[in-house]
Design an enzyme around this catalytic site. Structure first.
Site, short mmCIF file in Angstrom:
data_model
loop_
_atom_site.label_atom_id
_atom_site.label_comp_id
_atom_site.label_asym_id
_atom_site.label_seq_id
_atom_site.Cartn_x
_atom_site.Cartn_y
_atom_site.Cartn_z
N GLY A 1 -11.22 -12.90 -17.06
CA GLY A 1 -12.42 -13.10 -16.25
C GLY A 1 -12.47 -12.27 -14.98
N ASN B 1 -1.81 -17.59 -13.62
CA ASN B 1 -0.71 -18.57 -13.46
C ASN B 1 0.23 -18.12 -12.33
OD1 ASN B 1 1.86 -17.17 -14.76
ND2 ASN B 1 0.07 -16.67 -16.02
N CYS C 1 -8.40 -22.47 -16.74
CA CYS C 1 -9.82 -22.51 -17.11
C CYS C 1 -10.01 -23.33 -18.38
CB CYS C 1 -10.35 -21.11 -17.38
SG CYS C 1 -10.33 -20.04 -15.97
N CYS D 1 9.95 -16.26 4.90
CA CYS D 1 9.49 -16.09 3.51
C CYS D 1 10.65 -15.62 2.62
CB CYS D 1 8.34 -15.09 3.45
SG CYS D 1 7.83 -14.67 1.77
ZN LIG Z 1 6.19 -13.12 2.35
#
Ligand SMILES: [Zn+2]
Length: 250
Positions: A38, A128, A186, A243
């Site tokens: 999509g 995903n 979806c 992170c």
């Molecule tokens: Zn990062």
């Protein structure tokens, strides 16, 4: 550029921000698109029409009748065939002068790293979190800008992550890899067809902006689209120094 190309791309060349030079950059660019569904459909069509010289499509899925409501690169005759083959045919019908590489596979690990490193810009048009995180890791490692899009029901989102810019967050700064985000497909939740068109077209726009050096990239901002109200919300997103993906990268 030959005469045909000057005509084909004349409406880009007329734009002061693009001109001959910007168009040449597009012609010389290689864009990797993960997912030919999509989001990948409108994104790839706009990039092909715009003259991106080399587009690589990666998707291991076949076209299904339920895809045709929104995956506009595929047509009724493509049902049952690989999406990347259907997509390649559509892109070359639109612009025969470009190169399209169709990879019917789920690229992971070293393979994904190689594909990302060989690209100027990567579009995440997957559906995903496992793929999104794998693509993000490869883009951070290779310092290749990532244009990420997503859409479900009436909602869409869009952002650009560019580790060439030390202030730019990566995808995992926003959506940590260890967080328990649930994949909503979806297939079970439904999706309003034009929402993937809106987000996919903007992914193409951000990619072309990065390639041609036009305007301000969407780095550091997450755009949320509410398809019911036709309203946009912009959220500033910062790097997370802790992170797990980009925290030690700079
Ligand atoms: Zn990062």
């Amino acid at each position: 550029m030959n005469d045909d190309q000057l005509l084909r791309y004349s409406r880009h060349i007329l734009l002061d921000d693009i001109g001959i030079e910007g168009q040449q950059r597009m012609l010389g660019a290689h864009v990797l698109i993960i997912g030919a569904g999509g989001l990948g459909s409108p994104a790839a069509l706009y990039l092909a029409a715009s003259g991106v010289g080399h587009i690589t499509l990666v998707d291991d899925d076949d076209v299904d009748l339920t895809n045709l409501q929104r995956q506009i690169m595929h047509t009724s005759v493509s049902v049952g065939y690989p999406k990347v083959a259907s997509g390649k045919a559509a892109l070359l019908a639109l612009n025969p002068a470009i190169e399209v590489t169709a990879l019917c596979e789920r690229a992971t690990g070293t393979r994904l790293m190689e594909l990302v490193a060989a690209s100027d810009v990567v579009l995440d048009c997957s559906d995903n979190f496992a793929t999104r995180h794998a693509v993000n890791r490869a883009c951070v490692a290779a310092r290749v800008p990532l244009v990420a899009g997503a859409a479900i029901r009436f909602d869409g989102q869009l952002s650009v992550f560019d580790r060439r810019n030390p202030d730019s967050p990566c995808y995992a700064c926003l959506f940590p890899e260890n967080a328990a985000f649930e994949d909503v497909a979806c297939s079970t939740m439904g999706v309003f067809a034009p929402v993937v068109g809106v987000i996919g077209a903007l992914q193409a726009a951000e990619a072309l902006k990065l390639i041609a050096g036009v305007g301000q990239p969407l780095t550091g901002k997450l755009m949320l689209f509410d398809g019911r109200a036709s309203e946009w919300t912009s959220i500033g997103v910062a790097r997370d120094p802790g992170c797990s993906v980009c925290g030690q990268a700079v």
